[in-house]
Design a protein around this motif. Structure first.
Motif, PDB file in Angstrom:
ATOM      1  N   UNK A 131      43.716 -29.360 -39.239  1.00 45.13           N
ATOM      2  CA  UNK A 131      44.549 -29.104 -38.065  1.00 45.13           C
ATOM      3  C   UNK A 131      44.600 -30.328 -37.161  1.00 45.13           C
ATOM      4  N   UNK A 132      43.478 -31.011 -37.001  1.00 42.11           N
ATOM      5  CA  UNK A 132      43.462 -32.239 -36.202  1.00 42.11           C
ATOM      6  C   UNK A 132      44.421 -33.265 -36.792  1.00 42.11           C
ATOM      7  N   UNK A 133      44.443 -33.407 -38.101  1.00 43.23           N
ATOM      8  CA  UNK A 133      45.340 -34.359 -38.752  1.00 43.23           C
ATOM      9  C   UNK A 133      46.800 -33.940 -38.552  1.00 43.23           C
ATOM     10  N   UNK A 134      47.106 -32.644 -38.715  1.00 44.41           N
ATOM     11  CA  UNK A 134      48.466 -32.163 -38.465  1.00 44.41           C
ATOM     12  C   UNK A 134      48.905 -32.574 -37.064  1.00 44.41           C
ATOM     13  N   UNK A 135      48.097 -32.204 -36.079  1.00 40.19           N
ATOM     14  CA  UNK A 135      48.459 -32.437 -34.675  1.00 40.19           C
ATOM     15  C   UNK A 135      48.609 -33.920 -34.372  1.00 40.19           C
ATOM     16  N   UNK A 136      47.642 -34.705 -34.799  1.00 40.52           N
ATOM     17  CA  UNK A 136      47.675 -36.112 -34.418  1.00 40.52           C
ATOM     18  C   UNK A 136      48.780 -36.858 -35.153  1.00 40.52           C
ATOM     19  N   UNK A 137      49.059 -36.485 -36.390  1.00 43.27           N
ATOM     20  CA  UNK A 137      50.181 -37.103 -37.104  1.00 43.27           C
ATOM     21  C   UNK A 137      51.508 -36.748 -36.438  1.00 43.27           C
ATOM     22  N   UNK A 138      51.611 -35.532 -35.914  1.00 40.60           N
ATOM     23  CA  UNK A 138      52.851 -35.070 -35.297  1.00 40.60           C
ATOM     24  C   UNK A 138      53.044 -35.632 -33.887  1.00 40.60           C
ATOM     25  N   UNK A 139      51.980 -35.614 -33.073  1.00 41.04           N
ATOM     26  CA  UNK A 139      52.128 -35.921 -31.647  1.00 41.04           C
ATOM     27  C   UNK A 139      51.291 -37.085 -31.137  1.00 41.04           C
ATOM     28  N   UNK A 140      50.304 -37.531 -31.878  1.00 35.86           N
ATOM     29  CA  UNK A 140      49.464 -38.631 -31.406  1.00 35.86           C
ATOM     30  C   UNK A 140      48.870 -38.346 -30.042  1.00 35.86           C
ATOM     31  N   UNK A 141      48.973 -39.293 -29.100  1.00 31.64           N
ATOM     32  CA  UNK A 141      48.383 -39.110 -27.768  1.00 31.64           C
ATOM     33  C   UNK A 141      48.979 -37.949 -26.963  1.00 31.64           C
ATOM     34  N   UNK A 142      50.147 -37.422 -27.381  1.00 30.92           N
ATOM     35  CA  UNK A 142      50.689 -36.250 -26.681  1.00 30.92           C
ATOM     36  C   UNK A 142      49.781 -35.032 -26.840  1.00 30.92           C
ATOM     37  N   UNK A 143      48.834 -35.093 -27.773  1.00 31.80           N
ATOM     38  CA  UNK A 143      47.863 -34.013 -27.905  1.00 31.80           C
ATOM     39  C   UNK A 143      46.903 -33.978 -26.717  1.00 31.80           C
ATOM     40  N   UNK A 144      46.895 -35.058 -25.944  1.00 29.69           N
ATOM     41  CA  UNK A 144      45.931 -35.179 -24.861  1.00 29.69           C
ATOM     42  C   UNK A 144      44.693 -35.943 -25.278  1.00 29.69           C
ATOM     43  N   UNK A 145      44.658 -36.388 -26.529  1.00 32.77           N
ATOM     44  CA  UNK A 145      43.528 -37.150 -27.068  1.00 32.77           C
ATOM     45  C   UNK A 145      44.000 -38.549 -27.450  1.00 32.77           C
ATOM     46  N   UNK A 146      43.119 -39.524 -27.269  1.00 31.49           N
ATOM     47  CA  UNK A 146      43.475 -40.907 -27.601  1.00 31.49           C
ATOM     48  C   UNK A 146      43.301 -41.218 -29.083  1.00 31.49           C
ATOM     49  N   UNK A 147      42.416 -40.499 -29.744  1.00 30.38           N
ATOM     50  CA  UNK A 147      42.152 -40.732 -31.171  1.00 30.38           C
ATOM     51  C   UNK A 147      42.063 -39.401 -31.893  1.00 30.38           C
ATOM     52  N   UNK A 148      42.173 -39.450 -33.210  1.00 30.62           N
ATOM     53  CA  UNK A 148      42.038 -38.214 -33.983  1.00 30.62           C
ATOM     54  C   UNK A 148      40.627 -37.660 -33.875  1.00 30.62           C
ATOM     55  N   UNK A 149      39.641 -38.535 -33.734  1.00 26.32           N
ATOM     56  CA  UNK A 149      38.258 -38.078 -33.580  1.00 26.32           C
ATOM     57  C   UNK A 149      38.092 -37.289 -32.277  1.00 26.32           C
ATOM     58  N   UNK A 150      38.727 -37.786 -31.220  1.00 23.93           N
ATOM     59  CA  UNK A 150      38.672 -37.085 -29.938  1.00 23.93           C
ATOM     60  C   UNK A 150      39.359 -35.730 -30.032  1.00 23.93           C
ATOM     61  N   UNK A 151      40.484 -35.688 -30.760  1.00 26.56           N
ATOM     62  CA  UNK A 151      41.183 -34.413 -30.910  1.00 26.56           C
ATOM     63  C   UNK A 151      40.379 -33.443 -31.777  1.00 26.56           C
ATOM     64  N   UNK A 152      39.711 -33.959 -32.773  1.00 27.77           N
ATOM     65  CA  UNK A 152      38.845 -33.117 -33.604  1.00 27.77           C
ATOM     66  C   UNK A 152      37.749 -32.486 -32.752  1.00 27.77           C
TER      67      UNK A 152
END
Length: 198
Positions: A59-80
């Motif tokens: 799910x982290x990969x889906x989100x970060x590939x789709x929106x990047x920093x728009x997720x509110x996270x600077x990196x995929x690790x942060x979003x995870x």
């Protein structure tokens, strides 16, 4: 996500508001805790991320590939890390996941705020995503309704989101209305709202 045909409201034989009980069993006979929402197809099941923590990296990969920093996270690790923390909560922020025949198919989040310039509005539906191979099956609509049910169960009277392009039409078909249009993060965005209490 791509616009999808709307579904009937999530339903289950257990309660009128689409919630399963804490002692209910899955279609595979396993005991589970937390809300479960079923779409028009019995193949679609929506549950809290806590029940599928092994899907967090997907799910982290889906989100970060789709929106990047728009997720509110600077990196995929942060979003995870955000998803991992949210998976341990039964309140805002909360992540719901959709499965199709036992495989991860999509997700949506209930967030305190998803737009910095509208910090006074809460809560928000955000990060609605359906994997490409599962689109046009009503999963997006089921996720939207499941998040709305959770927001209402947590005592909120109204839910917000922002989107752009042609997607407002998808949400309008599900009963959402346009609140305003604003320029945000370099693009015109449509802020929408959904009344949870008549």
């Amino acid at each position: 996500i791509l616009p999808e045909e709307s579904l009937p409201a999530p339903s289950t034989a257990r309660t009128a508001d689409g919630r399963d009980t804490d002692t209910a069993r899955t279609q595979h006979g396993k005991q589970r805790k937390g809300p479960v929402f079923e779409g028009a197809s019995k193949a679609v099941v929506i549950e809290g991320l806590a029940l599928h923590r092994d899907w967090i990296s997907t799910i982290a990969r889906w989100h970060f590939d789709q929106w990047g920093p728009l997720t509110g996270s600077k990196t995929i690790e942060e979003h995870t890390t955000f998803l991992d923390n949210a998976s341990r909560r039964a309140a805002v922020p909360m992540v719901l996941v959709a499965s199709w025949d036992g495989k991860p198919a999509g997700s949506a989040s209930l967030l305190r705020c998803d737009m910095e310039i509208r910090d006074g509005l809460t809560p928000w539906l955000g990060q609605l995503f359906v994997a490409s191979e599962y689109r046009q099956r009503g999963i997006g609509a089921a996720l939207v309704r499941a998040v709305a049910t959770e927001a209402g169960s947590n005592g909120y009277r109204r839910l917000y989101l922002y989107t752009s392009g042609q997607l407002p039409r998808f949400y309008e078909r599900l009963g959402w209305s346009v609140r305003e249009r604003v320029h945000y993060l370099g693009k015109e965005r449509t802020v929408m709202q959904y009344d949870l209490v008549a």
